[in-house]
Design a protein around this motif. Structure first.
Motif, PDB file in Angstrom:
ATOM      1  N   GLN A   1       0.828  -1.203   0.000  1.00 43.77           N
ATOM      2  CA  GLN A   1       0.000   0.000   0.000  1.00 43.77           C
ATOM      3  C   GLN A   1       0.863   1.254   0.000  1.00 43.77           C
ATOM      4  O   GLN A   1       1.904   1.305   0.631  1.00 43.77           O
ATOM      5  N   LEU A   2       0.396   2.252  -0.723  1.00 44.89           N
ATOM      6  CA  LEU A   2       0.913   3.614  -0.628  1.00 44.89           C
ATOM      7  C   LEU A   2      -0.222   4.484  -0.121  1.00 44.89           C
ATOM      8  O   LEU A   2      -1.333   4.445  -0.663  1.00 44.89           O
ATOM      9  N   ARG A   3       0.047   5.276   0.926  1.00 46.02           N
ATOM     10  CA  ARG A   3      -1.001   6.079   1.560  1.00 46.02           C
ATOM     11  C   ARG A   3      -0.641   7.559   1.504  1.00 46.02           C
ATOM     12  O   ARG A   3       0.528   7.936   1.381  1.00 46.02           O
ATOM     13  N   ASN A   4      -1.660   8.408   1.633  1.00 45.24           N
ATOM     14  CA  ASN A   4      -1.439   9.848   1.627  1.00 45.24           C
ATOM     15  C   ASN A   4      -1.224  10.353   3.050  1.00 45.24           C
ATOM     16  O   ASN A   4      -1.153   9.574   4.008  1.00 45.24           O
TER      17      ASN A   4
ATOM     18  N   ALA B   1      -3.208  11.737   5.004  1.00 41.46           N
ATOM     19  CA  ALA B   1      -4.328  11.419   5.889  1.00 41.46           C
ATOM     20  C   ALA B   1      -4.390   9.925   6.212  1.00 41.46           C
ATOM     21  O   ALA B   1      -5.368   9.460   6.803  1.00 41.46           O
ATOM     22  N   ASN B   2      -3.354   9.192   5.810  1.00 48.17           N
ATOM     23  CA  ASN B   2      -3.257   7.750   6.054  1.00 48.17           C
ATOM     24  C   ASN B   2      -4.334   6.964   5.319  1.00 48.17           C
ATOM     25  O   ASN B   2      -4.735   5.878   5.754  1.00 48.17           O
ATOM     26  N   SER B   3      -4.799   7.499   4.225  1.00 50.29           N
ATOM     27  CA  SER B   3      -5.777   6.796   3.400  1.00 50.29           C
ATOM     28  C   SER B   3      -5.057   6.087   2.259  1.00 50.29           C
ATOM     29  O   SER B   3      -4.170   6.676   1.626  1.00 50.29           O
ATOM     30  N   PRO B   4      -5.382   4.814   1.967  1.00 50.99           N
ATOM     31  CA  PRO B   4      -4.718   4.097   0.870  1.00 50.99           C
ATOM     32  C   PRO B   4      -5.076   4.701  -0.478  1.00 50.99           C
ATOM     33  O   PRO B   4      -6.234   5.022  -0.750  1.00 50.99           O
ATOM     34  N   LYS B   5      -4.061   4.904  -1.304  1.00 56.20           N
ATOM     35  CA  LYS B   5      -4.280   5.478  -2.632  1.00 56.20           C
ATOM     36  C   LYS B   5      -3.816   4.552  -3.750  1.00 56.20           C
ATOM     37  O   LYS B   5      -4.279   4.662  -4.879  1.00 56.20           O
ATOM     38  N   PHE B   6      -2.895   3.663  -3.441  1.00 56.09           N
ATOM     39  CA  PHE B   6      -2.350   2.780  -4.460  1.00 56.09           C
ATOM     40  C   PHE B   6      -2.045   1.445  -3.791  1.00 56.09           C
ATOM     41  O   PHE B   6      -1.351   1.390  -2.776  1.00 56.09           O
ATOM     42  N   ILE B   7      -2.573   0.347  -4.356  1.00 55.95           N
ATOM     43  CA  ILE B   7      -2.405  -0.965  -3.747  1.00 55.95           C
ATOM     44  C   ILE B   7      -2.018  -1.974  -4.821  1.00 55.95           C
ATOM     45  O   ILE B   7      -2.612  -2.008  -5.898  1.00 55.95           O
ATOM     46  N   ILE B   8      -0.990  -2.779  -4.527  1.00 60.90           N
ATOM     47  CA  ILE B   8      -0.657  -3.939  -5.345  1.00 60.90           C
ATOM     48  C   ILE B   8      -1.001  -5.168  -4.521  1.00 60.90           C
ATOM     49  O   ILE B   8      -0.444  -5.397  -3.453  1.00 60.90           O
ATOM     50  N   ASN B   9      -1.962  -5.950  -5.005  1.00 60.52           N
ATOM     51  CA  ASN B   9      -2.389  -7.142  -4.288  1.00 60.52           C
ATOM     52  C   ASN B   9      -1.458  -8.311  -4.569  1.00 60.52           C
ATOM     53  O   ASN B   9      -0.678  -8.304  -5.531  1.00 60.52           O
ATOM     54  N   GLY B  10      -1.570  -9.346  -3.734  1.00 64.71           N
ATOM     55  CA  GLY B  10      -0.723 -10.511  -3.891  1.00 64.71           C
ATOM     56  C   GLY B  10      -0.933 -11.232  -5.202  1.00 64.71           C
ATOM     57  O   GLY B  10      -0.043 -11.928  -5.690  1.00 64.71           O
ATOM     58  N   ASP B  11      -2.128 -11.081  -5.801  1.00 63.55           N
ATOM     59  CA  ASP B  11      -2.382 -11.757  -7.084  1.00 63.55           C
ATOM     60  C   ASP B  11      -1.889 -10.941  -8.267  1.00 63.55           C
ATOM     61  O   ASP B  11      -2.057 -11.329  -9.418  1.00 63.55           O
ATOM     62  N   GLY B  12      -1.261  -9.760  -7.976  1.00 62.57           N
ATOM     63  CA  GLY B  12      -0.726  -8.930  -9.053  1.00 62.57           C
ATOM     64  C   GLY B  12      -1.645  -7.821  -9.504  1.00 62.57           C
ATOM     65  O   GLY B  12      -1.231  -6.958 -10.281  1.00 62.57           O
TER      66      GLY B  12
ATOM     67  N   ASN C   1     -10.114   9.353  -8.794  1.00 57.25           N
ATOM     68  CA  ASN C   1      -9.326  10.545  -9.111  1.00 57.25           C
ATOM     69  C   ASN C   1      -7.814  10.325  -9.025  1.00 57.25           C
ATOM     70  O   ASN C   1      -7.045  11.251  -9.262  1.00 57.25           O
ATOM     71  N   ALA C   2      -7.390   9.118  -8.675  1.00 58.92           N
ATOM     72  CA  ALA C   2      -5.959   8.795  -8.753  1.00 58.92           C
ATOM     73  C   ALA C   2      -5.659   8.426 -10.198  1.00 58.92           C
ATOM     74  O   ALA C   2      -6.298   7.559 -10.778  1.00 58.92           O
ATOM     75  N   LYS C   3      -4.689   9.094 -10.781  1.00 59.39           N
ATOM     76  CA  LYS C   3      -4.439   8.965 -12.210  1.00 59.39           C
ATOM     77  C   LYS C   3      -3.178   8.139 -12.485  1.00 59.39           C
ATOM     78  O   LYS C   3      -2.157   8.297 -11.805  1.00 59.39           O
ATOM     79  N   LEU C   4      -3.283   7.266 -13.493  1.00 61.62           N
ATOM     80  CA  LEU C   4      -2.109   6.605 -14.053  1.00 61.62           C
ATOM     81  C   LEU C   4      -1.601   7.527 -15.155  1.00 61.62           C
ATOM     82  O   LEU C   4      -2.276   7.742 -16.162  1.00 61.62           O
ATOM     83  N   LYS C   5      -0.400   8.099 -14.977  1.00 59.33           N
ATOM     84  CA  LYS C   5       0.131   9.089 -15.909  1.00 59.33           C
ATOM     85  C   LYS C   5       1.326   8.494 -16.647  1.00 59.33           C
ATOM     86  O   LYS C   5       2.277   8.012 -16.030  1.00 59.33           O
TER      87      LYS C   5
END
Length: 216
Positions: free
Chosen positions: A166-169, A171-182, A189-193
């Motif tokens: 997890q990557l959090r902001n 405010a300790n809210s998760p913004k980006f997650i890579i799960n174990g299954d990939g 509103n989180a953008k892949l740029k």
């Protein structure tokens, strides 16, 4: 030999023994004696504040108390070396362990008598969270100048696997997650740029999905 006694009670006060020791007594109890290798004290050695025990030809090693703190002071000649199989540093009440270092084993650091850091045969182990205090950027660096790999894995698992990352902001809210299954999770509103100028952006605003291209 010369023996000095108290005339009233025949208590020994001092002895000067030919080819032997000089002995000093307190209340008929021997407290100081010279030996072939130096001298021997029975009991405690007391000194006033700031009075130093100096060792070495030039008094390079100094032990003293200044009225507030105690010092083991190496004045700059060589290094201060502690030679022991096991080194323990404890609190003044002798009830809490602060540092524990073992020959051919671990160096352990404690917080409030709880082990938080330990060296191992493969590196180090941390119990708890790892914090960095960099103002803007914090780094995990490798000593390789050509390649570097960072792997997160389950404890003692042979598989290079995690449940999720997890990557959090702020405010300790998760913004980006890579799960174990990939699978990758990005919230509204989180953008892949993509592109040097972030020309291609993929995101969802909570209502609609967007594939936005700004160049070409």
């Amino acid at each position: 030999d010369v023996i000095i006694e108290s005339g009233s009670s025949s208590e020994v006060m001092a002895k000067f023994i030919g080819d032997g020791a000089v002995e000093l007594y307190h209340n008929n109890s021997k407290k100081f004696a010279t030996t072939s290798g130096g001298f021997k004290v029975t009991g405690n050695i007391y000194g006033d504040d700031n009075a130093e025990l100096r060792l070495g030809d030039s008094g390079d090693l100094q032990l003293y108390h200044n009225g507030s703190d105690s010092y083991i002071n190496d004045t700059g000649t060589g290094s201060l070396i502690l030679v022991t199989n096991t080194l323990k540093v404890k609190n003044s009440a002798n009830t809490e362990l602060m540092i524990n270092a073992t020959e051919n084993g671990a160096v352990e650091l404690y917080h409030d008598n709880t082990k938080r850091f330990e060296t191992t045969a493969n590196g180090v182990e941390i119990s708890g969270r790892l914090f960095t205090n960099g103002a803007d950027y914090n780094y995990l660096t490798s000593n390789s100048s050509t390649t570097s790999t960072l792997t997160l894995k389950k404890t003692d698992s042979n598989a290079d696997s995690i449940d999720y990352l997890q990557l959090r902001n702020n405010a300790n809210s998760p913004k980006f997650i890579i799960n174990g299954d990939g699978s990758v999770v990005m919230y509204d509103n989180a953008k892949l740029k993509l592109g040097n100028g972030t020309d291609l952006q993929i995101y969802h605003d909570g209502t609609n999905s967007y594939l936005a291209n700004s160049t070409g």
